[in-house]
Design a protein around this motif. Sequence first.
Motif, mmCIF file in Angstrom:
data_model
loop_
_atom_site.group_PDB
_atom_site.id
_atom_site.type_symbol
_atom_site.label_atom_id
_atom_site.label_comp_id
_atom_site.label_asym_id
_atom_site.label_seq_id
_atom_site.Cartn_x
_atom_site.Cartn_y
_atom_site.Cartn_z
ATOM 1 N N GLY A 1 0.840 11.098 -14.107
ATOM 2 C CA GLY A 1 -0.474 10.521 -14.388
ATOM 3 C C GLY A 1 -1.062 10.960 -15.713
ATOM 4 O O GLY A 1 -1.928 10.297 -16.265
ATOM 5 N N VAL B 1 -2.765 3.784 -3.015
ATOM 6 C CA VAL B 1 -2.773 2.725 -4.022
ATOM 7 C C VAL B 1 -2.336 1.430 -3.351
ATOM 8 O O VAL B 1 -1.317 1.413 -2.649
ATOM 9 C CB VAL B 1 -1.827 3.070 -5.197
ATOM 10 N N THR B 2 -3.115 0.366 -3.562
ATOM 11 C CA THR B 2 -2.781 -0.955 -3.037
ATOM 12 C C THR B 2 -2.538 -1.870 -4.220
ATOM 13 O O THR B 2 -3.348 -1.923 -5.139
ATOM 14 C CB THR B 2 -3.930 -1.510 -2.167
ATOM 15 N N VAL B 3 -1.444 -2.605 -4.188
ATOM 16 C CA VAL B 3 -1.083 -3.472 -5.293
ATOM 17 C C VAL B 3 -1.436 -4.916 -4.948
ATOM 18 O O VAL B 3 -0.936 -5.469 -3.970
ATOM 19 C CB VAL B 3 0.427 -3.367 -5.617
ATOM 20 N N HIS C 1 -5.504 9.630 -3.431
ATOM 21 C CA HIS C 1 -5.893 8.254 -3.095
ATOM 22 C C HIS C 1 -4.654 7.407 -2.823
ATOM 23 O O HIS C 1 -3.656 7.530 -3.532
ATOM 24 C CB HIS C 1 -6.677 7.607 -4.240
ATOM 25 N N ILE D 1 1.018 0.486 -15.225
ATOM 26 C CA ILE D 1 0.718 0.420 -13.789
ATOM 27 C C ILE D 1 1.233 1.677 -13.089
ATOM 28 O O ILE D 1 0.529 2.277 -12.267
ATOM 29 C CB ILE D 1 1.331 -0.851 -13.163
ATOM 30 N N LEU D 2 2.436 2.086 -13.411
ATOM 31 C CA LEU D 2 3.018 3.278 -12.785
ATOM 32 C C LEU D 2 2.208 4.531 -13.094
ATOM 33 O O LEU D 2 1.933 5.346 -12.211
ATOM 34 C CB LEU D 2 4.463 3.462 -13.242
ATOM 35 N N SER E 1 -1.173 4.397 -11.326
ATOM 36 C CA SER E 1 -0.957 4.629 -9.895
ATOM 37 C C SER E 1 -0.665 6.102 -9.625
ATOM 38 O O SER E 1 -1.173 6.673 -8.655
ATOM 39 C CB SER E 1 0.190 3.770 -9.384
ATOM 40 N N GLU F 1 -3.846 8.117 -9.539
ATOM 41 C CA GLU F 1 -4.587 7.945 -8.284
ATOM 42 C C GLU F 1 -3.911 8.690 -7.137
ATOM 43 O O GLU F 1 -4.567 9.340 -6.332
ATOM 44 C CB GLU F 1 -4.728 6.460 -7.940
ATOM 45 N N LEU F 2 -2.592 8.581 -7.044
ATOM 46 C CA LEU F 2 -1.856 9.275 -5.991
ATOM 47 C C LEU F 2 -2.010 10.785 -6.122
ATOM 48 O O LEU F 2 -2.096 11.500 -5.121
ATOM 49 C CB LEU F 2 -0.378 8.873 -6.030
ATOM 50 N N PHE G 1 3.195 13.450 -9.205
ATOM 51 C CA PHE G 1 2.181 12.420 -9.464
ATOM 52 C C PHE G 1 1.239 12.876 -10.580
ATOM 53 O O PHE G 1 0.916 12.113 -11.492
ATOM 54 C CB PHE G 1 1.351 12.115 -8.213
ATOM 55 N N ARG H 1 0.858 -1.188 0.000
ATOM 56 C CA ARG H 1 0.000 0.000 0.000
ATOM 57 C C ARG H 1 0.892 1.235 0.000
ATOM 58 O O ARG H 1 1.816 1.332 0.808
ATOM 59 C CB ARG H 1 -0.913 -0.016 1.222
#
Length: 149
Positions: free
Chosen positions: A27, A69-71, A67, A55-56, A59, A62-63, A23, A12
Amino acid sequence: MARTSILAGATRVEPRPADQTVFAEAGRMAPDRVEAILRAADGSELVLPIELVRILIASAGELATGHAVTVLASETQLTPAEAAELLGLSRPFVARLLDSGDIPSTHLPDSRHRVVRLADVVAFQGRRERRREGRRQIADAIDEAGLPY
């Protein structure tokens, strides 16, 4: 023997406000137009495949919004209690959803206990949010038309 929670062991990441600009910028990048390189302390480098870049970037988006992020892998098997925790619902309500087939589940061999795939929980949540959005749009249309309800 009881198993430890899958969610407790998941990676997380909490966003740090100081990094929000980075971020947000990351994003907005298009994964197919980015080359991500990991550089080790010894100077060796590794070019990341497009799947990791996606994925990066997802993520980072979201960050950027604050938020965490949980993987977890999509095929991760969750208990009904873990599924309930992810959905923000009670375990008995999730058990009813499993009984009705709204969320697919399988029984463990020689057991009454069930497991649920994370991908199925995410799919259920997506359907639930689409229904909620549809109801909201209908209510907005009724309000705009001035119709009594």
